[in-house]
Structures are given as C-alpha cells and as structure tokens.
Scaffold this motif. Sequence first.
Motif, PDB file in Angstrom:
ATOM      1  N   ASN A 272       9.352  -1.902  12.250  1.00 36.26           N
ATOM      2  CA  ASN A 272       8.778  -1.954  10.774  1.00 36.26           C
ATOM      3  C   ASN A 272       8.452  -0.715  10.302  1.00 36.26           C
ATOM      4  O   ASN A 272       8.599  -0.279   8.962  1.00 36.26           O
ATOM      5  CB  ASN A 272       7.551  -3.063  10.706  1.00 36.26           C
TER       6      ASN A 272
ATOM      7  N   GLN B 190      17.948 -14.350   2.749  1.00 35.39           N
ATOM      8  CA  GLN B 190      17.445 -14.111   4.116  1.00 35.39           C
ATOM      9  C   GLN B 190      16.747 -15.442   4.534  1.00 35.39           C
ATOM     10  O   GLN B 190      17.072 -15.760   5.780  1.00 35.39           O
ATOM     11  CB  GLN B 190      16.418 -12.802   4.159  1.00 35.39           C
TER      12      GLN B 190
ATOM     13  N   THR C 172      15.883  -5.276   4.395  1.00 33.89           N
ATOM     14  CA  THR C 172      15.767  -5.639   5.821  1.00 33.89           C
ATOM     15  C   THR C 172      14.116  -5.723   5.960  1.00 33.89           C
ATOM     16  O   THR C 172      13.722  -6.625   6.807  1.00 33.89           O
ATOM     17  CB  THR C 172      16.128  -4.737   7.002  1.00 33.89           C
TER      18      THR C 172
ATOM     19  N   ARG D 234      11.338  -9.049   7.124  1.00 34.46           N
ATOM     20  CA  ARG D 234      10.685  -9.001   8.313  1.00 34.46           C
ATOM     21  C   ARG D 234       9.262  -8.966   7.928  1.00 34.46           C
ATOM     22  O   ARG D 234       8.499  -9.822   8.625  1.00 34.46           O
ATOM     23  CB  ARG D 234      10.806  -7.498   8.844  1.00 34.46           C
ATOM     24  N   ILE D 235       8.819  -8.702   6.852  1.00 36.45           N
ATOM     25  CA  ILE D 235       7.336  -8.564   6.388  1.00 36.45           C
ATOM     26  C   ILE D 235       6.978  -9.122   5.080  1.00 36.45           C
ATOM     27  O   ILE D 235       5.852  -9.290   4.778  1.00 36.45           O
ATOM     28  CB  ILE D 235       6.525  -7.248   6.702  1.00 36.45           C
TER      29      ILE D 235
END
Length: 299
Positions: free
Chosen positions: A2, A174, A235, A239-240
């Motif tokens: 990350n 996503q 991306t 992820r976060i």
Amino acid sequence: MNLCLYLSVVAIWGTTWIAIFAQQAASGGSVGAAVFWRFIVASLVMLLILKAVKRLRALNARDHFFCLLQGCCVFGFNFFCFYHAAAWINSGLESVIFSMAVLYNALNSWIFFRQRPSVRLLPATALGIGGIVALFWQELHNSEASVTLLWGIGLSALGTLGFSLGNMISLRHQRLQRDVLTTNSYAMLYGALAMALLTLSQGESLQPVWNWQWAGALCYLAIFGSVIGFGAYFTLVGRIGASQAAYSTLLFPLVALALSTLYEGYQWHAEAFLGLTMILAGNLVMFARLPVLRRRVAA
C-alpha cells in the motif's frame, strides 16, 4: 504494498500538472483534443498489453455502461476542467485544489456506500483544507488576479468533483470483483471518445500538434500519468478505500509546487510554508498508527 502504491501516485501525479501546462503551452489548441489524445493513447496501450498477456476480462453490458460513466467523469469531464483551469492558475496551485478530493471522496463514500468516515478524517481534513487556504492566502488578496483566480479555482474544484464521482464507480467495479485494469482501460477509451465527440461538436479539430514538447508531454501523461498512475491509484482505492486513497492528493503540492517554482516562477511566502506544514500534519494524523488500548476480560 500500500505504501509503494501511495508514494507512486504522489510522485507521478505530482509531476503531471507541469506536463499538462507544457502540453497546453506547446499546442495553444483545443483542450478537448489534448485530453482525447492523452486517453486514446493510454487506453490502446493498456488494452493491447492486457490482450497480449491474456489479462483482459470480459464485462457485461451493465459494466460497460458504468465504465462509460467512469470514463466521462475521470478521463473526460474532469480533465477538460483542469486543462482549461491551467490558463488561469499555475499548475502547482491547481494541484492544491485537487487535494479537496479527500473531502469529496469521504462525503461520496458516505452517500453512495454508507461508509462512515474515519474519526481521523475530520481533523486531518481540517488541517489539509486549512493548508490549502494558507497556500492561496496571498493570491486571494491580489485584486488584479481575483477574477481569473476564481475561474481557475472553480474549474479545478468542478474537475475534482468529477474525479471523485469516478472513484465511486471504480469502487463499485471492485466490490463486484471486476478487474481494475480492464475497467480502467475501457473507461479511458470511452472517456477519450466522449471528448472527441465534444471537441468535434464545437467545430474544433482533433489533429495533433507535431512538436517535441507536445509529443513528450503526451507520452508522459498517457503512459506514466494515466496507465501507471491511475492503475496504482484505483488499486489503492480497492485496498484501503476511496477516502484514504484520496488523501494522497494532499501530498501532490510538495511535488507540484516544487516544479512550479522551477518552471513557472511560483513565489514562496510564509503562508505557503505554513500551508505545506499543515498538509503534512494532516497526512500524519490520517495515517500514523496509534496505540490501541485493549481490555483484558477475565474468563
């Protein structure tokens, strides 16, 4: 992972603002054409690579519709605003306004996905927005440039809203486990085609400008700014989360204003240093790990 994605986005997008300025200075032509060429090149490169490595995933008609919406928001409308704003304010200050994406994303995530903002978001955003105000303090008090400054600020803020709405669509992709590279590729293609239609409808030409400055800026914006930068950013969104990913935009001024100092003659002042300090403090508040006290409950 990350952290690498986060720093990559900061480094790449912090430098794209000066490339936008260079491309516009080299062409003096249609904004729509500049945006079209940036994303048609980026989309074709991505589609060819994905096809070659067999990573291009099939999407249904509904997914393609949302890719069209994402393309218009992120790879069309918002850059149309940013490129026009570059005529009114310098690239460093334009990137600072883009930092408001962190606030837009937090609000839109709450509206569209019922994601409650982090308890850190309010103090971090207060520091970030306060830093933006400090950076702009002298320009806001310059009466001779007030009208053009407001035009630049308004267009940049509108473009940032479009960027945030595109973030929400990417988050939708996503959540449905759609491949981020595939959806980005199609979104860029649709955004480029939308800009082509807009440009032609205004009676302007899509003909590229054949000089080294324009071509160099185009290559940097298409490959680094779009293929790599947006791939890393979306991306990171998956992820976060959109709110925390957008906080990377508050570090862009460190890169963009440094380049603006070298190439555009940006004048530093005490308020600017204070503003950057507040922005960095906001990043620290948002991402620093704090010790968590846990109660031990006896069995």
